[in-house]
Design a protein around this motif. Structure first.
Motif, short mmCIF file in Angstrom:
data_model
loop_
_atom_site.label_atom_id
_atom_site.label_comp_id
_atom_site.label_asym_id
_atom_site.label_seq_id
_atom_site.Cartn_x
_atom_site.Cartn_y
_atom_site.Cartn_z
N LEU A 105 -85.50 -43.03 62.11
CA LEU A 105 -85.59 -41.72 62.06
C LEU A 105 -86.29 -40.61 62.26
CD1 LEU A 105 -84.84 -42.86 58.41
CD2 LEU A 105 -83.71 -41.91 59.17
N SER A 106 -87.19 -40.70 63.35
CA SER A 106 -88.67 -40.39 63.86
C SER A 106 -88.31 -39.28 64.72
CB SER A 106 -89.92 -40.44 64.07
OG SER A 106 -89.41 -42.28 64.83
N TYR A 110 -81.25 -37.04 61.04
CA TYR A 110 -80.05 -37.17 60.78
C TYR A 110 -78.95 -38.04 61.12
CZ TYR A 110 -81.88 -31.62 60.89
OH TYR A 110 -81.99 -30.38 60.41
N ASP A 111 -79.69 -38.88 61.14
CA ASP A 111 -79.28 -39.81 61.03
C ASP A 111 -78.90 -40.68 59.79
OD1 ASP A 111 -78.93 -43.23 63.15
OD2 ASP A 111 -77.72 -42.59 61.21
N LYS A 137 -87.15 -37.18 51.17
CA LYS A 137 -87.00 -37.03 53.03
C LYS A 137 -84.92 -36.72 52.84
CE LYS A 137 -91.05 -39.06 54.65
NZ LYS A 137 -91.41 -39.67 55.36
N MET A 138 -84.89 -37.72 52.21
CA MET A 138 -82.74 -37.83 52.04
C MET A 138 -82.50 -36.72 51.76
SD MET A 138 -80.49 -40.71 52.32
CE MET A 138 -78.67 -40.58 52.60
N PRO A 143 -77.04 -33.88 50.74
CA PRO A 143 -76.49 -34.13 49.81
C PRO A 143 -76.43 -35.54 49.46
CG PRO A 143 -74.87 -33.18 51.20
CD PRO A 143 -75.97 -33.02 51.88
N LEU A 144 -76.80 -35.70 48.62
CA LEU A 144 -76.19 -37.33 48.13
C LEU A 144 -76.08 -37.55 47.06
CD1 LEU A 144 -80.40 -38.44 47.00
CD2 LEU A 144 -79.63 -38.49 49.07
#
Length: 904
Positions: A105-106, A110-111, A137-138, A143-144
Motif C-alpha cells: 500500500l505504501s 489505490y490497491d 485511510k481506505m 467509497p466503502l
C-alpha cells in the motif's frame, strides 16, 4: 438489537446511582426508564419481524466467516497443548502478510483488494487501533461497501462507552450513508439512535434519523419496508408509553375476513371490508390488486372500477402491476384514447425501481395500441402510431432505462420480437421482420439456440424455404449453448425439402461445427478437472504437512530433553537406522506402495500383525528397546499366489487402534477371514491400509461390495489385490472416461445438498437410473455429481432445463458427461547394479543433463549399469557411465551409504 438494549439498560443504572432527590423526581426517572424499555422492546420486535433471524446475526456483528474464526479461536483456547503450534504459526503468517500488505500500500495506495485484506487481517489479530486507521485511510480513497461499513460500525458500537463515543459513532454513521444507498445502514443508524433516546434531544434525534432514512431509501423495493415498519413501531411505542391506545394494522386478520365474505358473495359486504382494510393498509399493493381484480370481474361498474384503480396508483405509484391494470380497465370501459395516453405518460414518470417494470408497462401500452389497429387496411393512422410507439419504446429503454439501471431490462428483446411478429403476420411485411430479427441477433442473442429457432419458425410460417435455410446455416455457425438442436432442425428440413447438394452441405457444416464444439467442451472439461485436481492436491499436501508437524511435536514431548552422553556416542554408527535425520526418516516412511500394489512389502509385525506398544522410558533405553524390537520382529512377505482370495483395503484412518480387531467383524460378514495384515511404518504408525485374506474366493468378491463403506467417519476403499508390476493395465477406477450422452455432469452444487434432494430435482426431467455425489477421501462432498438418465433425449432435456439453475443460492452448471482421459503417471522402474543397491533410471530434462544433474558420487564408487534404459520410442542411448547420483537416489539412508563404503 443488542446495541439498543445494552445502552438502554446501562442508562437506568447510571440514573439509579445518581439517586433522585425528591419523590417527584423519582417518579419521573421510573417513568423515563419504563418508556425507554418499551421503546427498545418495540423496535427490536419490529426489526426482527421484518428482517427475520438473519438480522440477529447482523446485529451481533458476526458474519459466518467471523463465526468460524471465533469457533477456531475458542477451540484453540480450550486445547492449547495440542493446537498451540498451529495458531502460533498462523499468527506469524498473518503478521508477515500484514507487513507485506502495508508495504504494498505504501507503493500503490489505490490497491482496493490490498486495503480489504489488510483490514481483515488486522481485525482477525485484534489490532483495534491499526484496523481503525486502516479503515479511515481506505474510506478517504474509496467509497466503502455496505458490508465494510456495517463491520466497522459494529466494531465501534461494541467499544462505545460514554456520550463522546456515541457522538463519534453518529459521525461515522453520517459518513457511511453518503457512499451508497444502504438500507441496512440506515436501519442500523435508526436502531442505534433509539439507544440514546434518554439523552438530551434524543427523541428528536431518532425521528430526524428515521425521516432522513425514509427520504433516502424509503421507496427501496425489498428493504424499504423494514424502515417503514421500524419507524411506525417506534411511534406506536411512543404512544403506548404515554398510556394511549393504538392498534397496529392487522392485515392478516383482514385477509381472513375478506376470504370469509368472498365465500358468502355479498358485494356490498365485500366492498365494505376491502375499504376498511385499505384504510389501515393503504400502502400494501397486493391488497389494492385483489380489490381491483374483484371489481373488474364481478361488479364491472365503470365509475367505481376506475375510481379504485385511480386511488391504487396514487397510494402505491411504484407498483407497475397497478398501472398495467389501470390501462386495461380504461380500455375495457371505453375511455378516450387521449386520456389513456396521458395516463401512460404518468406511469413512465412514476419511478419504478426495476428496469423490467418499464418493459412491462411499455408492453401493456403497445398491446393496447395494437388492438386499435385495423390490419385489413394497408395503411392507417393507428398503424403508424403503433410503429412510432415501438420505435420510441426501444429508444426509451436504451437511453433512459439503461442509463439509470445499467441494463435495458429487455435482454431477450421481447418488444422487438413482438414487433417482428406483427409485421410478419398482420402486416405481411417480412422484409421489416427480417431487419428486426437481424437487430435482435446483433444484441448478443446470436449464441442462443432458442432465439434462432424462434426466427426459423417465423420464416417457416410467413417466409420461404430459402430464408429458412439461410437462417439455420447462420444458426449452426453462431449457436454456442445447444448447437446439436439447431443442427438437428437443419438436417430435418433438408431431409424433407432439400436437394442432394443441400443435404451434403448441411451434413458437412453440422459435422464440422459439432466436432469443433466437442473439442471446446473437452478442453473446458479438462481445464476444470485439472483445477479440481490441483485444489485436491494442495489440500492433501497441507493436511499431510499438518499431520507430520503434529506427530513430530508429540514425539518430542514424549521423549523429553535428550541427554547427550557417552552411551549415545557409542550408538551413533553408520548402520543404525534409528539415528537417521528426521527428514530422511519421513522420506523413507512415506515411500509406501500405492493403493492396490503388492510389491513384496516387508512389514514389521507383532503376533497380531501390529507393532507392540512400548512404554515410555528414558531416551537411551527407549532407543535400545526400539532397535531390539525391530530386530526381533519377524518379516511378513506378501504372497502373490493368494491375490484371488485377498482384497486391498485403503483410506482407513491413521489413528485407528488395533485395525485387526476392528476390521475383522466387518469382513467376517462376507466369509471366513484367514488373516488381516495391517501395514505399519518403521516407527510403528498405522499407514491407513491393509490386506484381508479370505478362505474362499467368493468371500473376497463379496467383500468388494463394501467399497466406500464408512469406517470411523471415512469411506473405506476396497479393491482387488493385483500386482501392478505384472498387470500394468489393471485399473481400479470403475467409471467411464469417455463421452456418455445419457449421463450428466453437474458442478457448483452446495456442499449441503444431499443425494435425495438432487434426485428429486432431476426426476422432473426424466427417469433417473443412477445418481452419484463425488466426495473426497474423507467422504466430504466436492460439489460435483453424475446423473444417469434412461436415454439421451431425457439427458438432453435435463441439460436445457437445469443448466444455470439455482440450488440453495448456488448456480449450478450442467453438461453432458465427457470426462478427460485419466493420465496415469509413469513410474520409473528400478534397476539393480551388480553388487550394489537398487538404482533409479536417469531422467533428464528437455535440454539434456543440466548442471544441477551432475554426478556427486566419487568415480571409485560408480558402477556400470546392467542394462540400458528404455525410452518411450525405443532404446535410449546408453551413457558412458551409470551415475547413481545422490540426487537420483534420494531414498538411500546413512546405513546404505555405510554398506556401500564397507563393500569397497
Amino acid at each position: 438489537m443488542a446495541t439498543a438494549a445494552e445502552t438502554s439498560a446501562s442508562e437506568p443504572e447510571a440514573e439509579s446511582k445518581a439517586g433522585p432527590k425528591a419523590d417527584g423526581e423519582e417518579d419521573e426517572v421510573k417513568a423515563a426508564r419504563t418508556r425507554r424499555k418499551v421503546l427498545s422492546r418495540a423496535v427490536a420486535a419490529a426489526t426482527y419481524k421484518t428482517m427475520g433471524p438473519a438480522w440477529d446475526q447482523q446485529e451481533e456483528g458476526v458474519s459466518e466467516s467471523d463465526g468460524d474464526e471465533y469457533a477456531m479461536a475458542s477451540s484453540a483456547e480450550s486445547s492449547p497443548g495440542e493446537y498451540e503450534w498451529e495458531y502460533d504459526e498462523e499468527e506469524e503468517k498473518n503478521q508477515l502478510e500484514i507487513e507485506r500488505l502495508e508495504e504494498q500500500l505504501s507503493i500503490n495506495v489505490y490497491d482496493y483488494n490490498c486495503h480489504v485484506d489488510l483490514i481483515r487481517l488486522l481485525r482477525l489479530e485484534g489490532e483495534l487501533t491499526k484496523v481503525r486507521m486502516a479503515r479511515q485511510k481506505m474510506s478517504e480513497i474509496f467509497p466503502l461497501t455496505e458490508e465494510l461499513w456495517l463491520e466497522w460500525l459494529h466494531d465501534e458500537i461494541s467499544m462505545a462507552q460514554d456520550g463522546l463515543d456515541r457522538e463519534h459513532v453518529y459521525d461515522l454513521f453520517e459518513k457511511a450513508v453518503k457512499d451508497y444507498i444502504c438500507p441496512n445502514i440506515w436501519l442500523e443508524y435508526g436502531q442505534y439512535s433509539v439507544g440514546g433516546i434518554g439523552q438530551k434531544g434524543g427523541l428528536e434525534k431518532v425521528r430526524s434519523v428515521f425521516e432522513r432514512a425514509l427520504s433516502s431509501v424509503g421507496l427501496h423495493m425489498t428493504k424499504g419496508l423494514a424502515l417503514w415498519e421500524a419507524y411506525r413501531e417506534f411511534e406506536s411505542a411512543i404512544v403506548e408509553a404515554a398510556r394511549l391506545q393504538a392498534e397496529a394494522p392487522r392485515l392478516a386478520e383482514y385477509q381472513a375476513y375478506i376470504d370469509f365474505e368472498m365465500k358468502i358473495g355479498d358485494p356490498a359486504r365485500i366492498q365494505l371490508i376491502f375499504e376498511r382494510a385499505l384504510v389501515e393498509n393503504c400502502l400494501v399493493p397486493d391488497l389494492w390488486i385483489r380489490y381491483s381484480q374483484y371489481l373488474d370481474r364481478q361488479l364491472k361498474v365503470k365509475d367505481l372500477v376506475l375510481s379504485v384503480h385511480n386511488r391504487a396508483i396514487r397510494n402505491c405509484p411504484w407498483t407497475v402491476a397497478l398501472w398495467s391494470r389501470y390501462l386495461l380497465a380504461m380500455e375495457r370501459h371505453g375511455v378516450d384514447h387521449q386520456v389513456i395516453s396521458v395516463t401512460f405518460e404518468k406511469a413512465l414518470n412514476a419511478g419504478f425501481i426495476q428496469a423490467t417494470d418499464y418493459v412491462e408497462i411499455w408492453q401493456a401500452y403497445l398491446d393496447y395500441l395494437r388492438r386499435r389497429v385495423d390490419f385489413k387496411q394497408d395503411s392507417s393512422k393507428e398503424l403508424e402510431e403503433l410503429r412510432a410507439a415501438f420505435t420510441r419504446a426501444l429508444e426509451y429503454l436504451k437511453q433512459e432505462v439503461e442509463e439509470r439501471f445499467n441494463e435495458s431490462g429487455d435482454p431477450s428483446c421481447v418488444i422487438m420480437q413482438n414487433w417482428a411478429r406483427i409485421e410478419a403476420r398482420l402486416c405481411n411485411n417480412m422484409q421489416k421482420a427480417r431487419e428486426l430479427w437481424d437487430s435482435i441477433m446483433t444484441r448478443g442473442n446470436a449464441k442462443y439456440a432458442n432465439m434462432w429457432l424462434e426466427y426459423y419458425n417465423l420464416e417457416r410460417a410467413h417466409g420461404d424455404t430459402q430464408h429458412c435455410r439461410k437462417a439455420l446455416h447462420r444458426a449452426v455457425q453462431c449457436t454456442s449453448d445447444y448447437p446439436e438442436h439447431v443442427c438437428e432442425v437443419l438436417l430435418t428440413m433438408e431431409r424433407t425439402e432439400g436437394s442432394l447438394e443441400d443435404w451434403d452441405i448441411a451434413v458437412q457444416k453440422t459435422e464440422t461445427r459439432l466436432a469443433r464444439v466437442n473439442e471446446q467442451r473437452m478442453k473446458a472439461a479438462e481445464k476444470e478437472a485439472a483445477l479440481v485436481q490441483q485444489e485436491e492436491e494442495k489440500a492433501e499436501q497441507r493436511k499431510r504437512a499438518r499431520a507430520e508437524k503434529k506427530a513430530l511435536k508429540k514425539k518430542k514431548k514424549i521423549r523429553g530433553p535428550e541427554k547427550r552422553g557417552a552411551d549415545e556416542d557409542d550408538e551413533k554408527e553408520w548402520g543404525d537406522d534409528e539415528e537417521e535425520q528426521p527428514s530422511k526418516r519421513r522420506r523413507v516412511e512415506n515411500s509406501i506402495p500405492a493403493a492396490g500394489e503388492t510389491q513384496n512389502v516387508e512389514v514389521a509385525a507383532g503376533p497380531a500383525g501390529k507393532c507392540a506398544a512400548v512404554d515410555v522410558e528414558p531416551p537411551s533405553k527407549q532407543k535400545e528397546k526400539a532397535a531390539s524390537l525391530k530386530r526381533d520382529m519377524p518379516k511378513v512377505l506378501h504372497d502373490s499366489s493368494k491375490d484371488s482370495i485377498t482384497v486391498f483395503v485403503s483410506n482407513l484412518p491413521y489413528s485407528m487402534q488395533e485395525p485387526d480387531t476392528k476390521l475383522r467383524p466387518l469382513f467376517e460378514a462376507c466369509g471366513e477371514v484367514v488373516q488381516i495384515r495391517p501395514i505399519f511404518s518403521n516407527r510403528g504408525d498405522f499407514r491407513g491400509y491393509c490386506y484381508v485374506e479370505f478362505k474362499e474366493e467368493k468371500s473376497a468378491l463379496q467383500a468388494l461390495e463394501m467399497d466406500r463403506k464408512s469406517v470411523e467417519g471415512r469411506p473405506m476403499f476396497v479393491s482387488p489385490c493385483v500386482d501392478k508390476s505384472k498387470n500394468p493395465d489393471f485399473k481400479v477406477f470403475r467409471y467411464s472416461t469417455s463421452l456418455e450422452k445419457h449421463k450428466l455432469f453437474i458442478s457448483g452444487l452446495p456442499f449441503s445438498c444431499t443425494k435425495e434432494e438432487l434426485e428429486e430435482i432431476c426426476k422432473a426431467h426424466g427417469t433417473v437410473k443412477d445418481l452419484r455425489l463425488v466426495t473426497n477421501r474423507a467422504g466430504k462432498p466436492k460439489g460435483l455429481a453424475y446423473v444417469e438418465y434412461e436415454n439421451e433425449s431425457q439427458a438432453s432435456q435435463a441439460v436445457m432445463k437445469m443448466d444455470g439453475m439455482t440450488i440453495k443460492e448456488n448456480i449450478i452448471k450442467v453438461a453432458i458427461s465427457n470426462p478427460p482421459q485419466r493420465k496415469v503417471p509413469e513410474k520409473p522402474e528400478t534397476r539393480k547394479a551388480p553388487g550394489g543397491p537398487m538404482l533409479l533410471p536417469q531422467t533428464y530434462g528437455a535440454r539434456g543433463k543440466g548442471r544441477t544433474q551432475l554426478s556427486l558420487l566419487p568415480r571409485a564408487l560408480q558402477r556400470p549399469s546392467a542394462a540400458a534404459p528404455q525410452a518411450e520410442n525405443g532404446p535410449a542411448a546408453a551413457p558412458a557411465v551409470a551415475a547413481p547420483a545422490a540426487t537420483e537416489a534420494p531414498k538411500m539412508s546413512n546405513a546404505d551409504f555405510a554398506k556401500l563404503f564397507l563393500r569397497k
